[in-house]
Scaffold this active site. Structure first.
Site, mmCIF file in Angstrom:
data_model
loop_
_atom_site.group_PDB
_atom_site.id
_atom_site.type_symbol
_atom_site.label_atom_id
_atom_site.label_comp_id
_atom_site.label_asym_id
_atom_site.label_seq_id
_atom_site.Cartn_x
_atom_site.Cartn_y
_atom_site.Cartn_z
ATOM 1 N N THR A 31 -42.048 92.968 -42.224
ATOM 2 C CA THR A 31 -40.832 92.292 -42.704
ATOM 3 C C THR A 31 -39.679 93.294 -42.805
ATOM 4 O O THR A 31 -38.521 92.936 -42.606
ATOM 5 C CB THR A 31 -41.034 91.615 -44.077
ATOM 6 O OG1 THR A 31 -41.550 92.580 -44.982
ATOM 7 C CG2 THR A 31 -41.988 90.442 -43.993
ATOM 8 N N PHE A 38 -45.326 84.764 -42.991
ATOM 9 C CA PHE A 38 -45.581 83.319 -43.062
ATOM 10 C C PHE A 38 -45.421 82.766 -44.469
ATOM 11 O O PHE A 38 -44.971 81.662 -44.661
ATOM 12 C CB PHE A 38 -47.018 83.041 -42.614
ATOM 13 C CG PHE A 38 -47.190 82.925 -41.122
ATOM 14 C CD1 PHE A 38 -46.099 82.818 -40.277
ATOM 15 C CD2 PHE A 38 -48.456 82.897 -40.571
ATOM 16 C CE1 PHE A 38 -46.265 82.697 -38.913
ATOM 17 C CE2 PHE A 38 -48.629 82.772 -39.201
ATOM 18 C CZ PHE A 38 -47.539 82.683 -38.376
ATOM 19 N N ARG A 39 -45.868 83.516 -45.469
ATOM 20 C CA ARG A 39 -46.098 82.878 -46.762
ATOM 21 C C ARG A 39 -45.147 83.237 -47.883
ATOM 22 O O ARG A 39 -45.131 82.577 -48.901
ATOM 23 C CB ARG A 39 -47.536 83.143 -47.209
ATOM 24 C CG ARG A 39 -48.475 82.304 -46.417
ATOM 25 C CD ARG A 39 -49.912 82.511 -46.754
ATOM 26 N NE ARG A 39 -50.686 81.688 -45.822
ATOM 27 C CZ ARG A 39 -50.914 81.994 -44.570
ATOM 28 N NH1 ARG A 39 -50.476 83.121 -44.073
ATOM 29 N NH2 ARG A 39 -51.585 81.182 -43.787
ATOM 30 N N ASP A 106 -47.481 91.900 -33.403
ATOM 31 C CA ASP A 106 -46.175 92.386 -32.943
ATOM 32 C C ASP A 106 -46.223 93.712 -32.185
ATOM 33 O O ASP A 106 -45.217 94.138 -31.611
ATOM 34 C CB ASP A 106 -45.202 92.497 -34.137
ATOM 35 C CG ASP A 106 -45.754 93.338 -35.293
ATOM 36 O OD1 ASP A 106 -46.480 94.300 -35.034
ATOM 37 O OD2 ASP A 106 -45.437 93.018 -36.461
ATOM 38 N N HIS A 121 -55.837 89.669 -34.180
ATOM 39 C CA HIS A 121 -55.299 88.361 -33.791
ATOM 40 C C HIS A 121 -54.571 88.388 -32.455
ATOM 41 O O HIS A 121 -53.754 87.513 -32.177
ATOM 42 C CB HIS A 121 -54.376 87.825 -34.899
ATOM 43 C CG HIS A 121 -55.103 87.489 -36.163
ATOM 44 N ND1 HIS A 121 -54.492 87.319 -37.381
ATOM 45 C CD2 HIS A 121 -56.426 87.277 -36.392
ATOM 46 C CE1 HIS A 121 -55.397 87.026 -38.302
ATOM 47 N NE2 HIS A 121 -56.574 87.006 -37.734
ATOM 48 N N CYS A 132 -55.298 79.734 -14.499
ATOM 49 C CA CYS A 132 -55.792 80.795 -13.593
ATOM 50 C C CYS A 132 -56.032 82.110 -14.318
ATOM 51 O O CYS A 132 -56.561 83.053 -13.731
ATOM 52 C CB CYS A 132 -54.827 81.008 -12.428
ATOM 53 S SG CYS A 132 -53.284 81.839 -12.898
ATOM 54 N N CYS A 165 -47.141 78.636 -15.541
ATOM 55 C CA CYS A 165 -47.483 79.835 -14.772
ATOM 56 C C CYS A 165 -46.727 79.824 -13.441
ATOM 57 O O CYS A 165 -46.788 78.832 -12.701
ATOM 58 C CB CYS A 165 -48.991 79.819 -14.529
ATOM 59 S SG CYS A 165 -49.584 81.149 -13.485
ATOM 60 N N CYS A 168 -49.584 79.220 -10.550
ATOM 61 C CA CYS A 168 -50.380 77.999 -10.346
ATOM 62 C C CYS A 168 -49.845 76.808 -11.135
ATOM 63 O O CYS A 168 -50.448 75.735 -11.083
ATOM 64 C CB CYS A 168 -51.835 78.267 -10.730
ATOM 65 S SG CYS A 168 -52.100 78.320 -12.509
#
Ligand code: NAD
Length: 269
Positions: A31, A38-39, A106, A121, A132, A165, A168
């Protein structure tokens, strides 16, 4: 002479003595780079991330899903590591930090120079094709028209061909773990190994409510001393030896100064 809190002084002393110090970072680490978490009160989005950052939302509410990620990708490429990220990189170089386990997507730890980073994550710096499997820099998924953010603010933005994409025409997706998906097996096993091995485990800027990531500090606390530096209380506060309710970057700078003042000069050069 600057006044340090007792917790900060004790934590710096423990950090200096620790053989396997490990840190665990969350959105509050970034931050101070300008990326919202998020919270906290300044959280990111009107809709709850748990409902929008999901595979189901990608299929059933594609406009909201892609707008959410386009906005986040745009922010990501504007920001830079903050002094807190840089302190962690310095401590690693000084042999005083063995591992960063991060929930962040990030890439700011790596950009600050940290080498030993486990991303639980995934990364929002990449997107991949759901058909693809091709990987791209996540800016591939940003709209080309310059005024798209104003359109988004006005509720008129329609994500389009940029979400497909180029090879494809399959749908692109951010290379992150969405709510409800499993964590990458290698990263998860690495994080559990370091949590168990650690003798000092320091949480930086996490609400510790996202599971299974929050298992790491819980497991670590069985054998390591736990420190939590976070602006708000967390569900694991009772397990912590030190709780510092202050901003991560400022606190890390002070702790770094306390640690470095105790390291023999020869080791620093
Ligand atoms: P969270 O938003 O649940 O909690 C962040 C915590 O950090 C809050 O308790 C808040 O009080 C605290 N905080 C905010 N700024 C702080 C500061 N400067 N100093 C100290 N504390 C501060 O975030 P989380 O625990 O990481 O979990 C949520 C999920 O959010 C993760 O899965 C992560 O992938 C995702 N996320 C990541 C980013 C990022 O990569 N930068 C940004 C938003 C969300």
């Amino acid at each position: 002479m600057e006044k340090f809190s007792r917790e900060m002084e004790e934590l710096a002393a423990a950090w200096l003595e620790a053989e396997i110090p490990v840190v665990f970072t969350g959105a509050g680490m970034s931050t101070e780079s300008g990326l919202p978490d998020f919270r906290s009160a300044q959280g990111l989005w009107r809709q709850r991330p748990e409902s929008i950052a999901t595979l189901a939302a990608m299929r059933t509410q594609p406009e909201e899903f892609y707008s959410f990620y386009q906005w986040r990708i745009a922010r990501l490429w504007e920001v830079a590591p903050n002094p807190g990220h840089r302190v962690l990189s310095q401590l690693e170089q000084l042999g005083r930090l063995r591992k960063i386990i991060t929930q962040n997507i990030d890439g700011l730890h790596q950009r600050a120079g940290s080498q030993q980073v486990t991303e639980l994550h995934g990364s929002l710096r990449q997107v991949s094709c759901t058909q693809c499997g091709a990987d791209y820099d996540s800016r591939q998924m940003l709209p080309r028209q310059p005024d798209w953010e104003a359109e988004l603010q006005a509720g008129r933005h329609q994500p389009g061909e940029e979400c497909k994409c180029p090879k494809c025409e399959g749908w692109l997706r951010p290379a992150v773990v969405l709510f409800g998906e499993n964590l990458p097996a290698d990263a998860w096993s690495d994080a559990l190994t370091w949590s168990v091995r650690s003798d000092l485990f320091i949480v930086l800027g996490s609400s510790l409510v996202v599971s299974p990531a929050n298992t790491c500090p819980e497991l670590a606390a069985d054998s390591a001393r736990l420190a939590i530096i976070n602006l708000e209380p967390t569900p694991l506060d009772d397990l912590a030896t030190w709780i510092i309710r202050d901003r991560v970057a400022e606190t890390l700078l002070k702790i770094r100064d306390l640690i470095v003042s105790e390291i023999p000069l020869g080791e620093i050069e």
